[in-house]
Motif scaffolding. Structure first.
Motif, short mmCIF file in Angstrom:
data_model
loop_
_atom_site.label_atom_id
_atom_site.label_comp_id
_atom_site.label_asym_id
_atom_site.label_seq_id
_atom_site.Cartn_x
_atom_site.Cartn_y
_atom_site.Cartn_z
N GLU A 119 6.57 13.14 44.41
CA GLU A 119 7.70 12.32 44.84
C GLU A 119 8.70 13.12 45.68
OE1 GLU A 119 9.38 10.10 41.60
OE2 GLU A 119 7.62 8.78 41.51
N GLY A 120 8.12 13.92 46.60
CA GLY A 120 8.94 14.64 47.57
C GLY A 120 9.47 15.98 47.11
N THR A 121 9.24 16.35 45.87
CA THR A 121 9.72 17.62 45.36
C THR A 121 8.55 18.57 45.15
OG1 THR A 121 11.59 16.58 44.23
CG2 THR A 121 10.97 18.78 43.50
N GLU A 122 8.67 19.80 45.67
CA GLU A 122 7.63 20.80 45.48
C GLU A 122 7.91 21.61 44.23
OE1 GLU A 122 6.88 24.74 47.75
OE2 GLU A 122 5.52 23.29 48.71
N TYR A 123 6.89 21.82 43.44
CA TYR A 123 7.01 22.58 42.20
C TYR A 123 6.15 23.84 42.28
CZ TYR A 123 9.18 18.36 40.40
OH TYR A 123 10.02 17.27 40.22
N GLN A 124 6.70 24.96 41.80
CA GLN A 124 5.98 26.22 41.77
C GLN A 124 5.66 26.58 40.33
OE1 GLN A 124 4.91 28.56 44.44
NE2 GLN A 124 3.70 28.97 42.60
N LEU A 125 4.38 26.78 40.07
CA LEU A 125 3.88 27.13 38.75
C LEU A 125 3.47 28.60 38.72
CD1 LEU A 125 1.48 24.05 38.37
CD2 LEU A 125 3.91 24.17 37.74
N PRO A 126 3.20 29.15 37.55
CA PRO A 126 2.70 30.53 37.47
C PRO A 126 1.41 30.68 38.27
CG PRO A 126 3.34 29.75 35.30
CD PRO A 126 3.39 28.55 36.21
N GLN A 127 1.23 31.84 38.88
CA GLN A 127 0.01 32.15 39.64
C GLN A 127 -0.73 33.24 38.87
OE1 GLN A 127 2.67 32.47 43.30
NE2 GLN A 127 0.72 31.89 44.26
N ASN A 128 -1.53 32.81 37.91
CA ASN A 128 -2.13 33.75 36.97
C ASN A 128 -3.62 33.98 37.18
OD1 ASN A 128 -2.32 30.95 36.00
ND2 ASN A 128 -3.35 31.84 34.23
N ASN A 129 -4.21 33.35 38.22
CA ASN A 129 -5.65 33.47 38.41
C ASN A 129 -5.99 33.39 39.89
OD1 ASN A 129 -8.54 31.79 38.43
ND2 ASN A 129 -8.43 33.34 36.82
N TYR A 130 -6.23 34.54 40.52
CA TYR A 130 -6.56 34.61 41.94
C TYR A 130 -5.52 33.87 42.79
CZ TYR A 130 -11.11 36.39 40.46
OH TYR A 130 -12.11 37.14 39.89
N GLY A 131 -4.26 33.96 42.38
CA GLY A 131 -3.19 33.31 43.13
C GLY A 131 -2.99 31.85 42.78
N HIS A 132 -3.81 31.32 41.87
CA HIS A 132 -3.71 29.92 41.46
C HIS A 132 -3.15 29.83 40.04
CE1 HIS A 132 -6.13 29.47 44.99
NE2 HIS A 132 -7.20 29.99 44.44
N CYS A 133 -2.75 28.64 39.66
CA CYS A 133 -2.33 28.40 38.28
C CYS A 133 -3.53 27.90 37.48
CB CYS A 133 -1.19 27.37 38.22
SG CYS A 133 -0.60 27.06 36.53
N LEU A 134 -3.88 28.61 36.42
CA LEU A 134 -5.01 28.25 35.58
C LEU A 134 -4.53 27.88 34.19
CD1 LEU A 134 -8.05 28.03 34.92
CD2 LEU A 134 -8.03 30.49 34.44
N HIS A 135 -4.85 26.69 33.72
CA HIS A 135 -4.58 26.23 32.36
C HIS A 135 -3.09 26.28 32.00
CE1 HIS A 135 -8.76 25.82 31.87
NE2 HIS A 135 -9.06 27.03 31.47
N GLY A 136 -2.21 26.07 32.98
CA GLY A 136 -0.79 25.96 32.69
C GLY A 136 -0.11 27.24 32.29
#
Length: 379
Positions: A119-136
């Protein structure tokens, strides 16, 4: 690395159980000592909860991470075997970060670069796996304390309240999993969630199945069947490419029972990218809980696991990163490919792929997902 948990060990005098208070020195059928699961984390008491049915099947659960710790099922000769990996104490789960048996959330699997826009908002999550977010993660549901809302001889309901902004996810979101052990040797997993702000949700269970009941053996002889004509290929960082590809004439074709060992070391780009099998299949079952979506069988024990789900996909992971550094129940070292995970789910990175089944949960809606692990034994 995961954040270290602040833990205070509590002298426990009461055994958490699904039926009646018992002495802590009484072991479960799987050999677990409930006293080793009695501490306090984040001001919540942990415990070991034992579910049983009329066939003497036993499922042990802890509210730390909403984990299945052990599953005792009969083999073809009637002998009871523990068919999942796990540790013999809460302290072992803390000292050896893993997903063994855990309830995964808010979002199972990977989100590209740990980012999504809602809905127009970008969210940044942890990057814990090859630069991606894995399993929250960094601290996903596998590392939090669930509250025990309901407990019966054959059922437990666990609830967790995820705060707005926790691990970067929006919305105060109440999530629950109910684990019900039936008298036909099935574990029914029912997930629910509600939120006060638009968010994403994708919960699953991350049990590592070893149907030999012997984690010193690998999974190469297991027969795997997946009711899927297509799958989602990945790149070298395990991220889905956005393609939905046919399994025909590929190592990913498990429409007929196939030995895992015949596929996992082939000279194939997808096998190399996944370090074996670590892929999501697009299920033909289309959410029909009455249809088998996948089956796994050990010819050695005759134990067969049939999986049913309302979800559109299933991630099959063949323990490619088990490396002998973790010692589990009964002091058995968990070696390379000592198990198979069957994670029912939305497709990986669905928040960034709008043509795939939606994982969005809005205020006033209820997320609901249902998976069944049904065990049987065949000669």
């Amino acid at each position: 690395m995961k954040n270290k948990l602040l833990i205070s060990v509590l002298a426990a005098t009461t055994l958490f159980s699904c039926n009646t208070t018992k002495k802590s020195e009484v072991l479960t059928d799987s050999g677990l000592n409930p006293a080793h699961f009695e501490i306090e984390i984040d001001s919540v008491k942990t415990g070991l909860f034992v579910l049983k049915n009329k066939n003497k099947m036993e499922v042990c659960v802890t509210n730390f991470g909403g984990r299945i710790v052990s599953i005792m099922v009969p083999d073809k000769d009637g002998a009871m075997r523990d068919v999942v990996l796990g540790f013999p104490s809460i302290q072992d789960y803390i000292d050896n970060p893993s997903n063994f048996g855990a309830t995964i959330g808010r979002y199972a699997n990977r989100i590209k670069n740990g980012k999504f826009t809602l809905e127009g908002t970008e969210y940044q999550l942890p990057q814990n796996n090859y630069g991606h977010c894995l399993h929250g993660e960094l601290k996903g549901f596998q590392d939090v304390m669930f509250n025990v809302d309901e407990i019966k001889d054959n059922e437990i309901k666990l609830t967790y309240h995820a705060k707005d902004g926790e691990e970067g996810f929006p919305g105060n979101t109440t999530c629950s999993v109910t684990m019900h052990l039936t008298d036909d040797n099935a574990i029914e997993l029912s997930y629910e969630a509600e939120t006060d702000k638009p968010t994403i949700i994708n919960m699953t269970n991350h049990s590592y199945f070893n149907l030999d009941g012997d984690p010193s053996k690998d999974n190469s002889e297991y027969l795997l069947t997946i009711n899927a004509d297509s799958y989602t290929p990945v790149d070298s960082t395990f991220m889905t490419t956005g393609e939905i590809a046919s399994v025909k004439n590929t190592p990913m074709d498990f429409r007929e029972p196939t030995k895992l060992g015949d596929r996992m070391d082939l000279d194939d780009e997808q096998i190399e990218n996944g370090h074996g099998i670590d892929h999501n299949w697009v299920l033909n079952t289309k959410g029909d809980i009455n249809k088998i979506c996948a089956s796994l069988k050990s010819a050695n024990t005759g134990i067969k696991l049939d999986v049913y789900t309302t979800e559109p996909g299933i991630q099959v992971y063949t323990g490619n990163f088990l490396d002998g550094t973790q010692t589990g129940k009964n002091n058995i070292i968990y070696q390379f490919r000592a198990s198979v995970c069957l994670e029912t789910q939305k497709y990986p990175d669905s928040p960034n792929k709008p043509l795939w089944p939606s994982c969005v949960l809005l205020p006033g809606e209820k997320y609901s997902s249902h998976t069944i692990f049904k065990f049987s034994a065949e000669k």
